[in-house]
Scaffold this active site. Sequence first.
Site, PDB file in Angstrom:
ATOM      1  N   GLU A 132       8.218   1.889  14.546  1.00 31.97           N
ATOM      2  CA  GLU A 132       8.927   2.603  13.494  1.00 31.97           C
ATOM      3  C   GLU A 132       8.848   4.088  13.822  1.00 31.97           C
ATOM      4  OE1 GLU A 132       7.186   0.863   9.741  1.00 31.97           O
ATOM      5  OE2 GLU A 132       9.212   0.022   9.651  1.00 31.97           O
ATOM      6  N   CYS A 188      -3.256   0.349   6.935  1.00 29.41           N
ATOM      7  CA  CYS A 188      -3.274  -0.593   8.055  1.00 29.41           C
ATOM      8  C   CYS A 188      -3.923  -0.022   9.306  1.00 29.41           C
ATOM      9  CB  CYS A 188      -1.852  -1.007   8.377  1.00 29.41           C
ATOM     10  SG  CYS A 188      -0.779   0.408   8.622  1.00 29.41           S
ATOM     11  N   GLU A 198       5.179  -4.802  11.622  1.00 28.02           N
ATOM     12  CA  GLU A 198       4.121  -3.792  11.431  1.00 28.02           C
ATOM     13  C   GLU A 198       2.990  -4.497  10.700  1.00 28.02           C
ATOM     14  OE1 GLU A 198       3.842  -0.900  12.542  1.00 28.02           O
ATOM     15  OE2 GLU A 198       5.852  -0.263  13.087  1.00 28.02           O
ATOM     16  N   ASN A 235       0.793  -1.237   0.000  1.00 23.55           N
ATOM     17  CA  ASN A 235       0.000   0.000   0.000  1.00 23.55           C
ATOM     18  C   ASN A 235       0.824   1.285   0.000  1.00 23.55           C
ATOM     19  OD1 ASN A 235       0.835  -0.600   2.592  1.00 23.55           O
ATOM     20  ND2 ASN A 235      -1.056   0.073   3.558  1.00 23.55           N
TER      21      ASN A 235
HETATM   22  P1  NAD Z   1       1.235  -9.767   3.028  1.00 23.26           P
HETATM   23  O1  NAD Z   1       1.358 -10.225   4.421  1.00 23.26           O
HETATM   24  O2  NAD Z   1       0.513 -10.602   2.061  1.00 23.26           O
HETATM   25  O3  NAD Z   1       2.686  -9.531   2.394  1.00 23.26           O
HETATM   26  C1  NAD Z   1       3.607  -8.643   2.982  1.00 23.26           C
HETATM   27  C2  NAD Z   1       4.991  -8.946   2.435  1.00 23.26           C
HETATM   28  O4  NAD Z   1       5.469 -10.178   2.970  1.00 23.26           O
HETATM   29  C3  NAD Z   1       5.067  -9.095   0.908  1.00 23.26           C
HETATM   30  O5  NAD Z   1       6.242  -8.470   0.456  1.00 23.26           O
HETATM   31  C4  NAD Z   1       5.136 -10.597   0.733  1.00 23.26           C
HETATM   32  O6  NAD Z   1       5.788 -10.989  -0.465  1.00 23.26           O
HETATM   33  C5  NAD Z   1       5.966 -10.997   1.935  1.00 23.26           C
HETATM   34  N1  NAD Z   1       5.826 -12.394   2.365  1.00 23.26           N
HETATM   35  C6  NAD Z   1       4.754 -13.211   2.233  1.00 23.26           C
HETATM   36  N2  NAD Z   1       5.022 -14.414   2.786  1.00 23.26           N
HETATM   37  C7  NAD Z   1       6.271 -14.359   3.289  1.00 23.26           C
HETATM   38  C8  NAD Z   1       7.105 -15.280   3.991  1.00 23.26           C
HETATM   39  N3  NAD Z   1       6.685 -16.506   4.299  1.00 23.26           N
HETATM   40  N4  NAD Z   1       8.336 -14.886   4.363  1.00 23.26           N
HETATM   41  C9  NAD Z   1       8.765 -13.630   4.089  1.00 23.26           C
HETATM   42  N5  NAD Z   1       8.035 -12.715   3.418  1.00 23.26           N
HETATM   43  C10 NAD Z   1       6.788 -13.069   3.025  1.00 23.26           C
HETATM   44  O7  NAD Z   1       0.593  -8.307   3.129  1.00 23.26           O
HETATM   45  P2  NAD Z   1       0.068  -7.372   1.941  1.00 23.26           P
HETATM   46  O8  NAD Z   1      -1.197  -7.980   1.417  1.00 23.26           O
HETATM   47  O9  NAD Z   1       1.159  -7.038   1.009  1.00 23.26           O
HETATM   48  O10 NAD Z   1      -0.282  -6.036   2.733  1.00 23.26           O
HETATM   49  C11 NAD Z   1      -1.470  -5.841   3.424  1.00 23.26           C
HETATM   50  C12 NAD Z   1      -1.278  -6.087   4.899  1.00 23.26           C
HETATM   51  O11 NAD Z   1      -0.227  -5.287   5.396  1.00 23.26           O
HETATM   52  C13 NAD Z   1      -2.500  -5.689   5.716  1.00 23.26           C
HETATM   53  O12 NAD Z   1      -2.731  -6.657   6.699  1.00 23.26           O
HETATM   54  C14 NAD Z   1      -2.079  -4.382   6.357  1.00 23.26           C
HETATM   55  O13 NAD Z   1      -2.742  -4.068   7.532  1.00 23.26           O
HETATM   56  C15 NAD Z   1      -0.625  -4.593   6.563  1.00 23.26           C
HETATM   57  N6  NAD Z   1       0.073  -3.310   6.692  1.00 23.26           N
HETATM   58  C16 NAD Z   1       0.574  -2.944   7.915  1.00 23.26           C
HETATM   59  C17 NAD Z   1       1.204  -1.720   8.080  1.00 23.26           C
HETATM   60  C18 NAD Z   1       1.757  -1.283   9.418  1.00 23.26           C
HETATM   61  O14 NAD Z   1       2.613  -0.423   9.439  1.00 23.26           O
HETATM   62  N7  NAD Z   1       1.312  -1.836  10.518  1.00 23.26           N
HETATM   63  C19 NAD Z   1       1.345  -0.868   6.984  1.00 23.26           C
HETATM   64  C20 NAD Z   1       0.840  -1.276   5.751  1.00 23.26           C
HETATM   65  C21 NAD Z   1       0.213  -2.503   5.616  1.00 23.26           C
END
Ligand code: NAD
Length: 484
Positions: free
Chosen positions: A458, A284, A250, A153
Amino acid sequence: MYDPQPTASHYVNGAYLEDTSGTPIPVIYPATGEVIATVYAATPAVIDAALAAAEAAQKLWAKVSPRERGRVLTRAAQIMRERNHDLSVLETRDTGKPLQETLVADATSGADALEYFGGIAAGLTGEHIPLGEDWVYTIREALGVCVGIGAWNYPTQIACWKGAPALACGNAMVFKPSETTPLCALKIAEILTEAGAPAGLFNVVQGMGEVGSALVTDPRVAKVSLTGSVPTGRKVYAAAAEQMKHVTMELGGKSPLVIFDDADLDNAVSGAINGNFYSSGQVCSNGTRVFVQKGIKEAFLARLAERLKNAVIGDPLDEATSFGPMVSERQMQIVQGYINKGRAEGARLISGGGRVERDGFFLEPTVFADVTDDMTIAREEIFGPVMAVLDFDTEAEAIARANATEFGLSAGVFTRDLSRAHRVIGQLRAGSCFINSYNDAPVEAPFGGVKASGVGRENSKAALDHWSQLKSVYVRMGDVEAAF
Ligand code: NAD
């Protein structure tokens, strides 16, 4: 000549690197569905090259004076500000977020982080602890090679929020963007090189979960900072624990926004709009459970419905557009599934609920009222433009219900009663809270969650503790006594 587009899939050891033998990843512009680029997932050879480059660069960088490290970051911030327009267009093409937003929220907040941590670098010191004649001094040391893994995002912001404090503390980084938005982080790597960062200090490799997993489990890596969903967080945290690595997590949220009868109605509606529809709801920290006290409920819903008519839905590259598409077809379908559940479980649809008649992955800003705590749309993170409005009677009830979730990223309260505002916020279990506001995230303030929403912080001075470690050195001034 300066090219506003990245010119290859990866950025390793100070230069773009291509390796088309990896799995192709199409980059789709969410506003039209067109493929605008293709990157290739990192092969084991690319991953190894990135980690080796980072390891070598980190050894040199740790010896650079913190003031000089700071200067590199500050220069990078300046370049980002000069190129804000190009970087914002790239962010819009990568994510589909309206240019109206990306011009003020993405490269700018990335530059804020580089500037903040660039400024703070020279002030990073240990301390002197007197013990009578003897004394201890502490040294704040870098962790080593760190891995950053991003969600889709905020691709520019996430790369900078992780990269800036990591580099300020003397670490090197290998960053893996989300496979859905792989382009923006490459420009950050390029800009850091231009600003004087040594080759290998900040590398970008593409790929899905397997590439992330290969990075997390590599013994050269000292720390992993993930921005992503809770299920991914669980996997990454567990994998990092095997080798006792540092982590920052995060993760997701289902944050409460509590609006009392005495709130300023328009401000409360603005807070709810910012906390649900900015970036088409793909934030998020969004306050997606909007608890509205019964006395103000109908007025709130009426004003909200009226204000939603002002959303300008359309071409995200047109600066007049204020509401863009979902990031991908898959994300759109996930959100449609939740909207269907909201209807099926008996929530009252106040506005939206459908697709927008145009190409791309557009959904209408959607509001459900009469939502109850047990409904799926009140329990699960949707990550789309769907607001759930729930009613409440008393302060104690609102607090208990707001806290009844596994998440704890953010929370907000709107009221004109100052004591109540602080009393309520004091009892809400969340990392980033707001009083008469929602979703501000200045780099000066810590950001992060409690409970399943994450570990670590962060931004702000607090981030420094998560990107460095203290060595303490005991100094004896006299003779050493021993038992024998
Ligand atoms: P996701 O968990 O599907 O993927 C996040 C990242 O992790 C991607 O780069 C993905 O390729 C990687 N990944 C997936 N499996 C992995 C593994 N086994 N080992 C290492 N890396 C792996 O999340 P998304 O769909 O890209 O993003 C949406 C989510 O992110 C939502 O839940 C949102 O709330 C969260 N988010 C949190 C914050 C925060 O700061 N708290 C900010 C933005 C988004």
